[in-house]
Motif scaffolding. Structure first.
Motif, PDB file in Angstrom:
ATOM      1  N   VAL A 153       0.841  -1.201   0.000  1.00 39.39           N
ATOM      2  CA  VAL A 153       0.000   0.000   0.000  1.00 39.39           C
ATOM      3  C   VAL A 153       0.881   1.259   0.000  1.00 39.39           C
ATOM      4  CG1 VAL A 153      -1.607   1.329   1.405  1.00 39.39           C
ATOM      5  CG2 VAL A 153      -1.947  -1.089   1.096  1.00 39.39           C
ATOM      6  N   ALA A 154       1.955   1.235   0.797  1.00 39.41           N
ATOM      7  CA  ALA A 154       2.809   2.422   0.893  1.00 39.41           C
ATOM      8  C   ALA A 154       3.506   2.705  -0.435  1.00 39.41           C
ATOM      9  CB  ALA A 154       3.837   2.230   2.012  1.00 39.41           C
ATOM     10  N   GLU A 173       8.592  -4.611  -7.390  1.00 38.79           N
ATOM     11  CA  GLU A 173       7.923  -5.465  -6.402  1.00 38.79           C
ATOM     12  C   GLU A 173       8.467  -6.886  -6.547  1.00 38.79           C
ATOM     13  OE1 GLU A 173       5.788  -5.542  -3.703  1.00 38.79           O
ATOM     14  OE2 GLU A 173       6.199  -7.684  -3.872  1.00 38.79           O
ATOM     15  N   ARG A 174       8.894  -7.425  -5.429  1.00 37.73           N
ATOM     16  CA  ARG A 174       9.523  -8.750  -5.436  1.00 37.73           C
ATOM     17  C   ARG A 174       8.541  -9.863  -5.822  1.00 37.73           C
ATOM     18  NH1 ARG A 174      12.109  -9.724   0.083  1.00 37.73           N
ATOM     19  NH2 ARG A 174      13.922  -8.921  -0.983  1.00 37.73           N
ATOM     20  N   GLY A 180       1.228  -6.274  -1.283  1.00 33.75           N
ATOM     21  CA  GLY A 180       1.903  -6.523  -0.003  1.00 33.75           C
ATOM     22  C   GLY A 180       1.060  -7.338   0.954  1.00 33.75           C
ATOM     23  N   LEU A 181       1.273  -7.088   2.225  1.00 32.14           N
ATOM     24  CA  LEU A 181       0.602  -7.847   3.288  1.00 32.14           C
ATOM     25  C   LEU A 181      -0.911  -7.763   3.183  1.00 32.14           C
ATOM     26  CD1 LEU A 181       2.228  -7.152   6.784  1.00 32.14           C
ATOM     27  CD2 LEU A 181       1.851  -9.320   5.635  1.00 32.14           C
ATOM     28  N   LEU A 188     -10.816  -4.399   6.659  1.00 34.24           N
ATOM     29  CA  LEU A 188      -9.944  -3.412   7.300  1.00 34.24           C
ATOM     30  C   LEU A 188     -10.601  -2.789   8.527  1.00 34.24           C
ATOM     31  CD1 LEU A 188      -8.743  -1.623   4.060  1.00 34.24           C
ATOM     32  CD2 LEU A 188      -7.627  -3.458   5.330  1.00 34.24           C
ATOM     33  N   PHE A 189      -9.806  -2.658   9.578  1.00 37.08           N
ATOM     34  CA  PHE A 189     -10.342  -1.940  10.743  1.00 37.08           C
ATOM     35  C   PHE A 189     -10.218  -0.444  10.486  1.00 37.08           C
ATOM     36  CE2 PHE A 189      -5.848  -3.030  12.009  1.00 37.08           C
ATOM     37  CZ  PHE A 189      -5.316  -1.754  12.051  1.00 37.08           C
ATOM     38  N   THR A 252       9.481  -1.264   1.596  1.00 35.28           N
ATOM     39  CA  THR A 252       9.567  -2.730   1.534  1.00 35.28           C
ATOM     40  C   THR A 252       8.776  -3.416   2.639  1.00 35.28           C
ATOM     41  OG1 THR A 252      11.656  -2.473   2.685  1.00 35.28           O
ATOM     42  CG2 THR A 252      11.782  -2.857   0.323  1.00 35.28           C
ATOM     43  N   GLY A 253       8.136  -2.643   3.501  1.00 34.22           N
ATOM     44  CA  GLY A 253       7.240  -3.221   4.501  1.00 34.22           C
ATOM     45  C   GLY A 253       7.941  -4.116   5.512  1.00 34.22           C
ATOM     46  N   LYS A 318     -10.608  -6.516  15.627  1.00 34.02           N
ATOM     47  CA  LYS A 318     -11.354  -6.634  14.360  1.00 34.02           C
ATOM     48  C   LYS A 318     -11.818  -8.065  14.142  1.00 34.02           C
ATOM     49  CE  LYS A 318      -8.878  -7.035  10.594  1.00 34.02           C
ATOM     50  NZ  LYS A 318      -7.988  -6.696   9.483  1.00 34.02           N
ATOM     51  N   ARG A 407      12.091  -7.304   7.585  1.00 39.57           N
ATOM     52  CA  ARG A 407      12.415  -8.306   6.566  1.00 39.57           C
ATOM     53  C   ARG A 407      13.887  -8.694   6.691  1.00 39.57           C
ATOM     54  NH1 ARG A 407       8.211  -9.144   3.221  1.00 39.57           N
ATOM     55  NH2 ARG A 407       6.697  -7.456   3.094  1.00 39.57           N
ATOM     56  N   SER A 449       5.552   0.219   6.696  1.00 44.62           N
ATOM     57  CA  SER A 449       6.062  -0.672   7.744  1.00 44.62           C
ATOM     58  C   SER A 449       7.544  -0.997   7.606  1.00 44.62           C
ATOM     59  CB  SER A 449       5.249  -1.965   7.763  1.00 44.62           C
ATOM     60  OG  SER A 449       3.977  -1.688   8.285  1.00 44.62           O
ATOM     61  N   SER A 454       3.224  -0.040  10.888  1.00 46.03           N
ATOM     62  CA  SER A 454       2.275   1.068  10.656  1.00 46.03           C
ATOM     63  C   SER A 454       1.006   0.490  10.062  1.00 46.03           C
ATOM     64  CB  SER A 454       2.826   2.059   9.632  1.00 46.03           C
ATOM     65  OG  SER A 454       4.112   2.467   9.974  1.00 46.03           O
ATOM     66  N   ASN A 455      -0.136   1.005  10.475  1.00 48.22           N
ATOM     67  CA  ASN A 455      -1.376   0.551   9.850  1.00 48.22           C
ATOM     68  C   ASN A 455      -1.552   1.265   8.506  1.00 48.22           C
ATOM     69  OD1 ASN A 455      -2.485   3.086  10.375  1.00 48.22           O
ATOM     70  ND2 ASN A 455      -3.435   2.426  12.272  1.00 48.22           N
ATOM     71  N   ILE A 456      -2.672   0.997   7.833  1.00 46.75           N
ATOM     72  CA  ILE A 456      -2.794   1.533   6.465  1.00 46.75           C
ATOM     73  C   ILE A 456      -2.871   3.067   6.450  1.00 46.75           C
ATOM     74  CG2 ILE A 456      -4.240   1.534   4.389  1.00 46.75           C
ATOM     75  CD1 ILE A 456      -4.819  -1.444   5.059  1.00 46.75           C
TER      76      ILE A 456
HETATM   77  C1  FAD Z   1      -2.908  -9.757  10.308  1.00 49.78           C
HETATM   78  C2  FAD Z   1      -2.834  -8.325   9.875  1.00 49.78           C
HETATM   79  C3  FAD Z   1      -4.007  -7.606   9.737  1.00 49.78           C
HETATM   80  C4  FAD Z   1      -3.988  -6.257   9.411  1.00 49.78           C
HETATM   81  N1  FAD Z   1      -5.152  -5.555   9.326  1.00 49.78           N
HETATM   82  C5  FAD Z   1      -5.128  -4.243   9.068  1.00 49.78           C
HETATM   83  C6  FAD Z   1      -6.335  -3.479   9.038  1.00 49.78           C
HETATM   84  O1  FAD Z   1      -7.412  -4.008   9.187  1.00 49.78           O
HETATM   85  N2  FAD Z   1      -6.252  -2.139   8.845  1.00 49.78           N
HETATM   86  C7  FAD Z   1      -5.041  -1.497   8.688  1.00 49.78           C
HETATM   87  O2  FAD Z   1      -5.004  -0.278   8.571  1.00 49.78           O
HETATM   88  N3  FAD Z   1      -3.881  -2.209   8.689  1.00 49.78           N
HETATM   89  C8  FAD Z   1      -3.893  -3.547   8.869  1.00 49.78           C
HETATM   90  N4  FAD Z   1      -2.729  -4.259   8.857  1.00 49.78           N
HETATM   91  C9  FAD Z   1      -1.462  -3.530   8.613  1.00 49.78           C
HETATM   92  C10 FAD Z   1      -1.147  -3.465   7.108  1.00 49.78           C
HETATM   93  O3  FAD Z   1      -0.908  -4.753   6.640  1.00 49.78           O
HETATM   94  C11 FAD Z   1       0.074  -2.538   6.899  1.00 49.78           C
HETATM   95  O4  FAD Z   1      -0.295  -1.240   7.289  1.00 49.78           O
HETATM   96  C12 FAD Z   1       0.483  -2.499   5.447  1.00 49.78           C
HETATM   97  O5  FAD Z   1       0.749  -3.782   4.964  1.00 49.78           O
HETATM   98  C13 FAD Z   1       1.739  -1.644   5.294  1.00 49.78           C
HETATM   99  O6  FAD Z   1       2.018  -1.535   3.930  1.00 49.78           O
HETATM  100  P1  FAD Z   1       3.520  -1.424   3.372  1.00 49.78           P
HETATM  101  O7  FAD Z   1       3.374  -1.107   1.935  1.00 49.78           O
HETATM  102  O8  FAD Z   1       4.310  -0.540   4.217  1.00 49.78           O
HETATM  103  O9  FAD Z   1       4.168  -2.870   3.564  1.00 49.78           O
HETATM  104  P2  FAD Z   1       3.811  -4.295   2.972  1.00 49.78           P
HETATM  105  O10 FAD Z   1       2.366  -4.514   2.931  1.00 49.78           O
HETATM  106  O11 FAD Z   1       4.632  -5.246   3.775  1.00 49.78           O
HETATM  107  O12 FAD Z   1       4.345  -4.241   1.481  1.00 49.78           O
HETATM  108  C14 FAD Z   1       5.705  -4.236   1.173  1.00 49.78           C
HETATM  109  C15 FAD Z   1       5.914  -4.793  -0.222  1.00 49.78           C
HETATM  110  O13 FAD Z   1       7.300  -4.679  -0.557  1.00 49.78           O
HETATM  111  C16 FAD Z   1       7.726  -5.866  -1.189  1.00 49.78           C
HETATM  112  N5  FAD Z   1       9.183  -5.995  -0.967  1.00 49.78           N
HETATM  113  C17 FAD Z   1       9.820  -6.245   0.188  1.00 49.78           C
HETATM  114  N6  FAD Z   1      11.142  -6.227   0.009  1.00 49.78           N
HETATM  115  C18 FAD Z   1      11.354  -5.969  -1.298  1.00 49.78           C
HETATM  116  C19 FAD Z   1      12.521  -5.800  -2.085  1.00 49.78           C
HETATM  117  N7  FAD Z   1      13.742  -5.892  -1.557  1.00 49.78           N
HETATM  118  N8  FAD Z   1      12.382  -5.556  -3.401  1.00 49.78           N
HETATM  119  C20 FAD Z   1      11.142  -5.440  -3.942  1.00 49.78           C
HETATM  120  N9  FAD Z   1       9.997  -5.573  -3.243  1.00 49.78           N
HETATM  121  C21 FAD Z   1      10.106  -5.823  -1.933  1.00 49.78           C
HETATM  122  C22 FAD Z   1       6.927  -6.956  -0.527  1.00 49.78           C
HETATM  123  O14 FAD Z   1       6.843  -8.098  -1.344  1.00 49.78           O
HETATM  124  C23 FAD Z   1       5.576  -6.252  -0.334  1.00 49.78           C
HETATM  125  O15 FAD Z   1       4.745  -6.451  -1.446  1.00 49.78           O
HETATM  126  C24 FAD Z   1      -2.725  -5.623   9.182  1.00 49.78           C
HETATM  127  C25 FAD Z   1      -1.545  -6.365   9.270  1.00 49.78           C
HETATM  128  C26 FAD Z   1      -1.597  -7.705   9.623  1.00 49.78           C
HETATM  129  C27 FAD Z   1      -0.309  -8.489   9.742  1.00 49.78           C
END
Ligand code: FAD
Length: 568
Positions: A153-154, A173-174, A180-181, A188-189, A252-253, A318, A407, A449, A454-456
């Motif tokens: 999402v980020a 994106e890997r 992502g997650l 979503l909460f 990269t979360g 949630k 990670r 993250s 961090s949440n969404i």
């Molecule tokens: C069980 C659970 C439930 C959740 N429920 C909610 C909810 O209801 N509401 C809410 O607001 N938030 C929720 N979240 C939190 C939410 O998942 C995060 O806020 C969100 O995933 C953060 O996004 P991000 O893009 O930072 O990271 P990520 O979602 O982790 O995405 C990172 C991306 O980077 C890619 N990546 C990593 N390393 C590399 C690399 N070296 N090269 C290329 N690509 C790479 C990964 O494959 C991934 O696709 C929840 C989390 C969990 C674990």
């Protein structure tokens, strides 16, 4: 050579400085210092009035050095330097003295000593100012493209934001899919919105955006260079591509901790994590269990991992609400150490779960819950702190709430980009309050993250901030490098290589030149940290604005005070 004419401006900072330091005494003292031709005090030197006074005095008194004794250079130095420039004085002829943090705050119970220390610091500042030299800032061009690493999402939000500004974006994106997650999360909460409603439009907009190229199944193999001019190698299953970009965003979360060894996880089939719960019930038709026990803070806030996962309690709430909505008769217990439900909406969400009948039971880390059952979890035994006795909770399913963890390849990426990781292994921002999405290395930014769980909503707002920051140099087309960089006197350099070893920014190389092999500093990469200068045994490396003459003049000024019996 024109005569050195120093102006000293001492700030009261309201009561912040003047409440402890006797400012009029410091002013009188400064009048007697060598080369000082003007001294004044201001209630707030950083106010319009204070800055105008500096500009006026530069013109009226023909000042060619300015010393301001006030608060922190971190936020205020650029302001005073800009005032000097506006008055026609090279901003590198300005010297900052911090008499707030270093005097009035730290010695708040000892006004006399705080005042003496302020005098000493002003004397040292004036001594150094006399040796300051005008400097030119280096300008370099910025390649008009950005790299975003990570398509969660980020990363997607940051890429879209940059794309909408007309900037060319490379998103790596890997995985074979974006999202992502969140892709594995059910709803979503606190809105209980379907995740697809969030992800689908994002992915669609991204794929159809003419400015954005997405590399799925891609890895960043190498990054070289500096702000404005990064050379990047990307490898996907099908191709290896060399790119040039001006700025980089790390998105990269993180991933969910898999708590092997805790509460029978990976041994007992009905013990799962919250993410596995989400994945299971994302499928249509999965059987809803009647008795569910969730255990929070699994693998978090323990000596090996001291941090709080921040939103994992909300995830548990949630999923507990969802269970009660599917089956109001279900017995849903959340065993918790504290409930972190920050913000008005999440607090309401927490209350709603209690109204629906979700039961929260507090446990103690010294006395953790125990899983009962050999082949599968049958019940959870927990000490109920409020009731003061053990309770046995039947369990068809046990859900472990675990934090996000960094990670594994963060270290590799951090070395490649020359940016640091914090003690937990997440990417470490330059300053948690003042520069939360920047790194000390210019041109590289972080969001989501990758930085911390961090949440969404948090990830999205950080992504907007990172995109805005990454767009600035690209839109300007030029970056200026502060002239506090190191340089090498090649005639003195012995090519020992210490400087190359210690430079945290990879800004120094040994190169062949007129004097044989010597160190050479890439000014665009140098951040002026001074590590190389300290490590250089021959004194060949010096730093603009902090050279030996300037620093020794400060030490001598202080030594003079101490030997004259004042200070100490
Ligand atoms: C069980 C659970 C439930 C959740 N429920 C909610 C909810 O209801 N509401 C809410 O607001 N938030 C929720 N979240 C939190 C939410 O998942 C995060 O806020 C969100 O995933 C953060 O996004 P991000 O893009 O930072 O990271 P990520 O979602 O982790 O995405 C990172 C991306 O980077 C890619 N990546 C990593 N390393 C590399 C690399 N070296 N090269 C290329 N690509 C790479 C990964 O494959 C991934 O696709 C929840 C989390 C969990 C674990």
């Amino acid at each position: 050579m024109p005569k050195t004419r120093v102006g000293v401006f001492v700030c009261h900072c309201g009561n912040n400085i003047a409440g402890v330091v006797r400012v009029p005494e410091v002013v009188e003292y400064a009048r007697g210092l060598p080369n000082v031709v003007h001294v004044e005090d201001n209630l707030y030197a950083c106010s319009e009035e204070g800055l105008s006074a500096i500009k006026e005095q530069i013109a009226e008194q023909n000042l060619n050095r300015v010393v301001v004794a006030s608060c922190t250079p971190r936020t205020h130095e650029p302001l005073f330097k800009a005032a000097c420039e506006e008055a026609g004085l090279n901003k590198y002829l300005f010297e900052f003295v911090n008499i707030r943090e270093h005097c009035s705050w730290i010695h708040m119970h000892d006004p006399a000593r705080a005042t003496e220390k302020a005098k000493e610091l002003v004397k040292m500042g004036v001594a150094k100012a006399c040796y300051l030299e005008p400097q030119e800032e280096l300008e370099s061009e910025v390649f008009p493209a950005a790299l975003v690493i990570g398509g969660g999402v980020a990363g997607m939000t940051a890429a879209l934001n940059l794309g909408r500004q007309g900037i060319q974006v490379h998103l790596v994106e890997r995985e074979q899919e974006l999202g992502g997650l969140v892709r594995n999360v059910r709803t979503l909460f606190p809105t209980e919105q379907d995740t697809e409603e969030l992800l689908e439009p994002l992915v669609e907009q991204l794929k159809s955006h003419p400015q954005i190229t997405t590399y799925l199944g891609g890895e960043v193999e190498n990054v070289d260079g500096f702000i404005g001019d990064f050379d990047v190698t990307i490898a996907t299953d099908r191709q290896t591509k060399e790119l040039k970009v001006g700025t980089v965003i790390v998105a990269t979360g993180a991933h969910e901790l898999k708590p092997t060894g805790f509460y029978g996880y990976s041994r007992l089939p009905n013990v799962v994590t919250q993410l596995e719960f989400e994945e299971r019930f994302k499928q249509e038709g999965a059987d809803i269990p009647r008795n569910v026990v969730m255990i929070n803070c699994v693998g978090a806030r323990i000596p090996e991992r001291t941090y709080c996962g921040r939103f994992c309690c909300t995830t548990a709430i949630k999923n507990a609400i969802w269970l009660k909505e599917q089956d109001p008769e279900a017995n849903v217990y959340v065993l918790q150490r504290d409930v972190m439900a920050y913000g008005v909406d999440i607090e309401k969400f927490y209350r709603r779960s209690m109204e629906l009948g979700v039961r929260f039971v507090r446990y103690d880390i010294e006395n953790p819950p125990q899983i009962m059952g050999e082949e599968r979890a049958e019940a959870v035994k927990a000490y109920h702190q409020l009731m003061g006795r053990e309770v046995v909770l039947p369990a068809d399913l046990v859900v472990l709430t675990t934090p996000l963890v960094p990670r594994e390849d963060n270290e590799r990426l951090s070395k490649m980009l020359k940016v640091p990781l914090g003690s937990e292994g997440f990417f470490l921002e330059a300053h948690v309050k003042l520069r939360p999405i920047e790194f000390a290395t210019d041109g590289v930014y972080v969001c989501g993250s990758a930085r911390y769980p961090s949440n969404i909503p948090e990830s999205v707002s950080q992504a907007y901030a990172a995109a805005a920051k990454a767009a600035i140099p690209i839109r300007d087309g030029l970056v200026r490098v502060q002239a506090i960089t190191a340089f090498c006197d090649e005639g003195t350099c012995t090519a020992c290589g210490n400087c190359v070893q210690v430079c945290p920014f990879g800004a120094i190389e040994l190169q062949e030149g007129r004097f044989g092999t010597t160190a050479r500093v890439n000014v665009a990469q140098c951040k002026g940290c001074g590590c190389c200068v300290a490590a250089c045994p021959s004194g060949a490396l010096q730093q603009r604005g902090f050279d030996d003459r300037q620093l020794f003049s400060m030490i001598c000024a202080l030594a003079e005070e101490m030997t004259s019996g004042f200070g100490g």
